[in-house]
Scaffold this active site. Structure first.
Site, PDB file in Angstrom:
ATOM      1  N   TYR A 145      -6.462 -11.609  36.049  1.00 15.23           N
ATOM      2  CA  TYR A 145      -5.994 -11.885  37.412  1.00 15.23           C
ATOM      3  C   TYR A 145      -4.721 -12.743  37.370  1.00 15.23           C
ATOM      4  O   TYR A 145      -3.730 -12.453  38.053  1.00 15.23           O
ATOM      5  CB  TYR A 145      -7.114 -12.607  38.167  1.00 15.23           C
ATOM      6  CG  TYR A 145      -6.701 -13.271  39.456  1.00 15.23           C
ATOM      7  CD1 TYR A 145      -6.551 -12.534  40.618  1.00 15.23           C
ATOM      8  CD2 TYR A 145      -6.482 -14.649  39.515  1.00 15.23           C
ATOM      9  CE1 TYR A 145      -6.186 -13.150  41.815  1.00 15.23           C
ATOM     10  CE2 TYR A 145      -6.122 -15.273  40.692  1.00 15.23           C
ATOM     11  CZ  TYR A 145      -5.971 -14.516  41.844  1.00 15.23           C
ATOM     12  OH  TYR A 145      -5.606 -15.123  43.013  1.00 15.23           O
ATOM     13  N   SER A 161      -0.505 -16.792  42.965  1.00 13.55           N
ATOM     14  CA  SER A 161      -1.575 -17.757  42.684  1.00 13.55           C
ATOM     15  C   SER A 161      -1.028 -18.803  41.727  1.00 13.55           C
ATOM     16  O   SER A 161      -0.168 -18.499  40.886  1.00 13.55           O
ATOM     17  CB  SER A 161      -2.769 -17.063  42.023  1.00 13.55           C
ATOM     18  OG  SER A 161      -3.662 -18.020  41.498  1.00 13.55           O
TER      19      SER A 161
HETATM   20  P1  NAP Z   1     -10.643 -12.901  50.316  1.00 11.09           P
HETATM   21  O1  NAP Z   1     -11.173 -13.914  51.255  1.00 11.09           O
HETATM   22  O2  NAP Z   1     -11.519 -12.321  49.260  1.00 11.09           O
HETATM   23  O3  NAP Z   1      -9.968 -11.726  51.156  1.00 11.09           O
HETATM   24  C1  NAP Z   1      -9.357 -10.672  50.473  1.00 11.09           C
HETATM   25  C2  NAP Z   1      -8.719  -9.746  51.474  1.00 11.09           C
HETATM   26  O4  NAP Z   1      -8.054  -8.704  50.734  1.00 11.09           O
HETATM   27  C3  NAP Z   1      -9.735  -9.066  52.362  1.00 11.09           C
HETATM   28  O5  NAP Z   1      -9.171  -8.931  53.656  1.00 11.09           O
HETATM   29  C4  NAP Z   1      -9.915  -7.696  51.726  1.00 11.09           C
HETATM   30  O6  NAP Z   1     -10.243  -6.684  52.657  1.00 11.09           O
HETATM   31  C5  NAP Z   1      -8.519  -7.441  51.187  1.00 11.09           C
HETATM   32  N1  NAP Z   1      -8.490  -6.476  50.089  1.00 11.09           N
HETATM   33  C6  NAP Z   1      -9.044  -6.561  48.859  1.00 11.09           C
HETATM   34  N2  NAP Z   1      -8.760  -5.456  48.136  1.00 11.09           N
HETATM   35  C7  NAP Z   1      -8.002  -4.666  48.939  1.00 11.09           C
HETATM   36  C8  NAP Z   1      -7.376  -3.413  48.759  1.00 11.09           C
HETATM   37  N3  NAP Z   1      -7.489  -2.720  47.600  1.00 11.09           N
HETATM   38  N4  NAP Z   1      -6.676  -2.887  49.795  1.00 11.09           N
HETATM   39  C9  NAP Z   1      -6.552  -3.554  50.976  1.00 11.09           C
HETATM   40  N5  NAP Z   1      -7.115  -4.760  51.195  1.00 11.09           N
HETATM   41  C10 NAP Z   1      -7.830  -5.309  50.178  1.00 11.09           C
HETATM   42  O7  NAP Z   1      -9.386 -13.495  49.493  1.00 11.09           O
HETATM   43  P2  NAP Z   1      -8.398 -14.722  49.792  1.00 11.09           P
HETATM   44  O8  NAP Z   1      -8.909 -15.884  49.068  1.00 11.09           O
HETATM   45  O9  NAP Z   1      -8.085 -14.807  51.224  1.00 11.09           O
HETATM   46  O10 NAP Z   1      -7.131 -14.212  48.956  1.00 11.09           O
HETATM   47  C11 NAP Z   1      -5.975 -13.693  49.570  1.00 11.09           C
HETATM   48  C12 NAP Z   1      -4.867 -13.721  48.522  1.00 11.09           C
HETATM   49  O11 NAP Z   1      -4.681 -15.057  48.065  1.00 11.09           O
HETATM   50  C13 NAP Z   1      -5.182 -12.879  47.288  1.00 11.09           C
HETATM   51  O12 NAP Z   1      -4.028 -12.201  46.850  1.00 11.09           O
HETATM   52  C14 NAP Z   1      -5.594 -13.930  46.262  1.00 11.09           C
HETATM   53  O13 NAP Z   1      -5.350 -13.511  44.942  1.00 11.09           O
HETATM   54  C15 NAP Z   1      -4.717 -15.093  46.660  1.00 11.09           C
HETATM   55  N6  NAP Z   1      -5.219 -16.388  46.195  1.00 11.09           N
HETATM   56  C16 NAP Z   1      -6.400 -16.897  46.667  1.00 11.09           C
HETATM   57  C17 NAP Z   1      -6.857 -18.116  46.161  1.00 11.09           C
HETATM   58  C18 NAP Z   1      -8.146 -18.748  46.624  1.00 11.09           C
HETATM   59  O14 NAP Z   1      -8.591 -19.750  45.996  1.00 11.09           O
HETATM   60  N7  NAP Z   1      -8.790 -18.262  47.655  1.00 11.09           N
HETATM   61  C19 NAP Z   1      -6.108 -18.784  45.180  1.00 11.09           C
HETATM   62  C20 NAP Z   1      -4.922 -18.235  44.735  1.00 11.09           C
HETATM   63  C21 NAP Z   1      -4.481 -17.031  45.251  1.00 11.09           C
HETATM   64  P3  NAP Z   1     -11.743  -6.046  52.781  1.00 11.09           P
HETATM   65  O15 NAP Z   1     -12.692  -7.174  52.889  1.00 11.09           O
HETATM   66  O16 NAP Z   1     -11.665  -5.208  53.993  1.00 11.09           O
HETATM   67  O17 NAP Z   1     -11.936  -5.211  51.539  1.00 11.09           O
END
Ligand code: NAP
Length: 250
Positions: free
Chosen positions: A158, A144
């Protein structure tokens, strides 16, 4: 030989967009998820419709037995993985300062984001590294931009977990470089996914998007495109690198 890529947290957001993109390239995609089985099944159907093959595997990346099962199911159905996207991540509870942080949230954020990614990388390295008879592969860590900004007043714990990811991205890349495994990462900025609502900040993308240097939030697909590049032979001389996908935030 087609690519066999495990995507942790492939059921929603950035992971799901990556799965669909790889599906369109004809890859075998393993869609790991923790809770969202229906979403995972939708992603599997989309990947297959787009020309790839897909398998959904439920499991918590922070639980060793679940990670072992994830890799065993992958090998049983598709064969040895050629790629791992360490994407599963959580932000924890809503906006807070250091004085407001609780140990349960801090512990869970570290368990999922740090231990989970390390466990998956360990299992990938055991199978991909030529040191263990593997044929090489690629690991992409989804960090991130918070690893650089520290995410003050919102998600400092985080951000610290993502700082740890940046650090092991570098160490793993060096350890595995001579053994056919490239290790790189992306640092997304503000991306329009469910993750903000999960922290109780449903309006965050609308509120903060216009303040980004490029004037908007990013899409999950815009991150997926960079992950796909890092997985592909187009980045064959790239390892130990993090690419900011953050609309100019750094
Ligand atoms: P999201 O839409 O909330 O999706 C999160 C995904 O992770 C879901 O598929 C969820 O599965 C899975 N997950 C959560 N906890 C888990 C666990 N303990 N074991 C296995 N799967 C798990 O998040 P996103 O925004 O796509 O984020 C994806 C990555 O990008 C993350 O690492 C996040 O930190 C990073 N990121 C996101 C942003 C942003 O602004 N969106 C910014 C910087 C970094 P279930 O729903 O089945 O639980």
């Amino acid at each position: 030989m087609s690519e066999i890529v495990i995507i942790t947290g492939g059921s929603r957001g950035i992971g799901a967009a990556t799965a669909r993109l790889l599906g369109a390239k004809g890859s075998c995609v393993v869609v790991n998820h923790r809770h969202s089985q229906a979403s995972a099944m939708e992603v599997v159907a989309d990947v297959e419709r787009l020309g790839g093959r897909a398998l959904a595997v439920q499991g918590d990346v922070g639980t060793e037995a679940d990670v072992m099962n994830l890799f065993e199911q992958t090998e049983r159905v598709f064969g040895t993985p050629t790629g791992l996207v360490n994407n599963a991540g959580i932000v924890g509870s809503r906006k807070r300062r250091i004085e407001d942080m609780d140990v349960a949230t801090m512990t869970e954020v570290m368990r999922v984001n740090v231990i989970g990614a390390l466990l998956c990388a360990r299992e990938a390295a055991k199978r991909m590294s030529t040191r263990h008879g593997g044929a090489g592969g690629v690991i992409v860590n989804v960090s991130s931009i918070g690893a650089l900004t520290g995410s003050p007043f919102t998600f400092m714990d985080y951000a610290a977990s993502k700082g740890a990811m940046d650090t092991f991205n570098q160490g793993m890349a060096t350890e595995l470089a001579a053994y056919g495994v490239r290790v790189n990462g992306v640092r997304p900025g503000l991306i329009d996914t469910d993750i903000h609502a999960s922290a109780g900040m449903e309006d965050r993308v609308n509120k903060v998007g216009a303040k980004m240097p490029v004037g908007r939030a990013g899409s999950a697909l815009e991150v997926a495109e960079v992950i796909a590049f890092l997985l592909s032979p187009a980045s064959s001389y790239v390892t130990g690198t993090m690419i900011n996908v953050s609309g100019g935030v750094r």
